[in-house]
Write an enzyme that holds these catalytic residues in place. Structure first.
Site, PDB file in Angstrom:
ATOM      1  CG  HIS A   1    -107.492 100.418 -90.782  1.00  0.00           C
ATOM      2  ND1 HIS A   1    -108.370 100.596 -92.224  1.00  0.00           N
ATOM      3  CD2 HIS A   1    -108.481 100.040 -89.392  1.00  0.00           C
ATOM      4  CE1 HIS A   1    -109.604 100.363 -91.956  1.00  0.00           C
ATOM      5  NE2 HIS A   1    -109.801 100.165 -89.987  1.00  0.00           N
TER       6      HIS A   1
ATOM      7  NE  ARG B   1    -108.634 108.426 -86.068  1.00  0.00           N
ATOM      8  CZ  ARG B   1    -108.123 109.489 -85.341  1.00  0.00           C
ATOM      9  NH1 ARG B   1    -108.580 110.614 -85.119  1.00  0.00           N
ATOM     10  NH2 ARG B   1    -108.483 108.483 -84.466  1.00  0.00           N
TER      11      ARG B   1
ATOM     12  N   PRO C   1     -98.756 111.723 -83.859  1.00  0.00           N
ATOM     13  CG  PRO C   1     -98.026 109.869 -84.829  1.00  0.00           C
ATOM     14  CD  PRO C   1     -99.148 110.587 -84.092  1.00  0.00           C
ATOM     15  CD  GLU C   2     -97.409 116.360 -80.306  1.00  0.00           C
ATOM     16  OE1 GLU C   2     -96.524 117.270 -79.882  1.00  0.00           O
ATOM     17  OE2 GLU C   2     -98.928 116.212 -80.279  1.00  0.00           O
TER      18      GLU C   2
END
Length: 299
Positions: A93, A112, A2-3
């Site tokens: 998660h 992650r 994600p940017e």
DNA sequence: ATCCTATCCTGTAGGC
DNA sequence: TGCCTACAGGATAGGA
């Protein structure tokens, strides 16, 4: 990854769906994110209303009533997911579960665990270590060529690494850095301090164009990013060089090259982005205007 | 100050 | 089919 366009897409969707809502309950996983929030117990989130949703670079800022803010970063694989009802599919998660007073809920999922979710007094946001060194957000104050050339003065690091430096133009990540340099016709390995003003002007223009176009298409889903509604972004089909090593450049048909800079992949076209900037510049004067191209389904 | 490297983390892809 | 390894890259700490 994600940017800025991905975070902005999520921010806008959060604004539509949770602005003004009051938090009824917050649940957290014991699987810690990288920067856990020890202050959460001292300054509970429940009972607070969401007063604003802001973003600086890739950081999402959630202002709550009572002078508390949440700093959230999606890291590599983070997702904010919104559910209008409480019939929620099983999901691994999930680290933060926020339930609102009207029965809707908002989850933060991050396999992650590179992302962050922590609360900070709103008055201390400007001093926060994660935020205080960020450059001006490119949507608030778009970079200009003159500003960039001054920032890059005498720097030896590569143009690619410069664009990834969040102290300069925050929000650009590995995908958009390659795209911006390609569209600007600048070789990614050029030392930042050697670029001429006209080149920084092209980079500034393409930064605005690429980020704007990507936001319109709700971001790029390269692998894991999803919108608030768990949808993929559509900008992946517009990528001109990223992850296209060996494939023909869509402008000149030369094979796209892949190099590694700072342990990250960079993709570029050695014809459109010459190592030594000669007079053989691209012919068109306009900075943008790429037509949408057809590409197969996402990987 | 600037620049570079290692670290964290796990799902996925590719080789055999 | 299944096991194994390499790879992907956000920010950040620490060293040169």
């Amino acid at each position: 990854m994600p940017e800025l366009p991905e975070v902005e897409t999520v921010r806008r969707m959060l604004e539509e769906n949770v602005l003004g809502r009051t938090i009824r309950r917050v649940g957290r996983s014991r699987h810690r994110l990288r920067a856990p929030a020890p202050a959460a117990r001292a300054m509970p989130l429940h009972g607070r209303m969401i007063e604003a949703l802001r973003r600086h670079g890739k950081f999402l800022l959630i202002d709550l009533s009572g002078g508390l803010s949440v700093i959230s970063h999606l890291g590599m694989s983070g997702r904010w997911l919104f559910y209008a009802s409480d019939t929620i599919p099983p999901l691994a998660h999930v680290h933060v579960r926020i339930a609102f007073e009207n029965g809707t809920c908002l989850w933060y999922q991050d396999p992650r665990r590179f992302g962050t979710f922590r609360s900070v007094p709103t008055a201390e946001l400007a001093r926060d270590p994660s935020l205080r060194n960020l450059g001006p957000d490119p949507l608030d104050r778009p970079p200009t060529g003159a500003w960039l050339v001054e920032q890059a003065h005498a720097l030896r690091l590569s143009a690619k690494s410069f664009l990834l430096d969040q102290r300069r133009v925050p929000g650009i990540g590995n995908i958009y850095a390659s795209e911006i340099l390609h569209r600007a016709g600048v070789h990614p390995g050029r030392p930042a301090g050697t670029l001429r003003l006209v080149e920084w002007e092209r980079i500034a223009a393409e930064t605005r164009a690429v980020l704007g176009e990507a936001i319109e298409m709700m971001g790029t889903t390269f692998s894991t990013y999803r919108t608030l509604w768990n949808e993929p972004g559509a900008y992946g089909a517009q990528l001109l060089v990223y992850d296209r090593a060996g494939e023909p450049c869509l402008r000149c048909a030369s094979p796209v090259r892949r190099i590694v800079q700072g342990q990250r992949s960079t993709f570029y076209c050695s014809t459109c982005q010459p190592r030594r900037p000669g007079r053989a510049r691209r012919s068109e004067g306009r900075s943008s205007g790429h037509s949408a191209r057809e590409r197969g389904p996402f990987r």
